[in-house]
Design a protein around this motif. Structure first.
Motif, short mmCIF file in Angstrom:
data_model
loop_
_atom_site.label_atom_id
_atom_site.label_comp_id
_atom_site.label_asym_id
_atom_site.label_seq_id
_atom_site.Cartn_x
_atom_site.Cartn_y
_atom_site.Cartn_z
N LYS A 28 0.85 -1.18 0.00
CA LYS A 28 0.00 0.00 0.00
C LYS A 28 0.89 1.24 0.00
N ARG A 70 5.39 5.32 4.94
CA ARG A 70 5.67 5.28 6.39
C ARG A 70 6.82 4.31 6.68
N ASP A 71 6.78 3.14 6.07
CA ASP A 71 7.84 2.15 6.29
C ASP A 71 9.21 2.69 5.91
N GLN A 80 1.40 3.18 3.38
CA GLN A 80 2.12 2.29 4.29
C GLN A 80 3.58 2.20 3.87
#
Length: 57
Positions: free
Chosen positions: A13, A19-20, A16
């Motif tokens: 995603k 963010r990762d 996501q």
């Protein structure tokens, strides 16, 4: 949290993934993820893709 191996047919995603990779700063409280609006606006401005001019024959 268990992560599955990367599969080209099933990309992660987008948010996501950001963010990762720590591309956008965020805070997490429990299962809720919070992003500062000014940080998000700055990220979007820096990664904006301009419109392309189309040539019609």
């Amino acid at each position: 949290m268990r992560r599955s191996p990367r599969n080209p047919r099933h990309p992660p995603k987008t948010w996501q993934n950001y963010r990762d990779q720590r591309l956008i700063p965020f805070s997490q409280i429990g299962r809720k993820i919070y992003v500062n609006r000014t940080d998000l606006d700055a990220f979007l401005r820096q990664h904006r893709i301009g419109a392309q001019k189309r040539h019609y024959n």
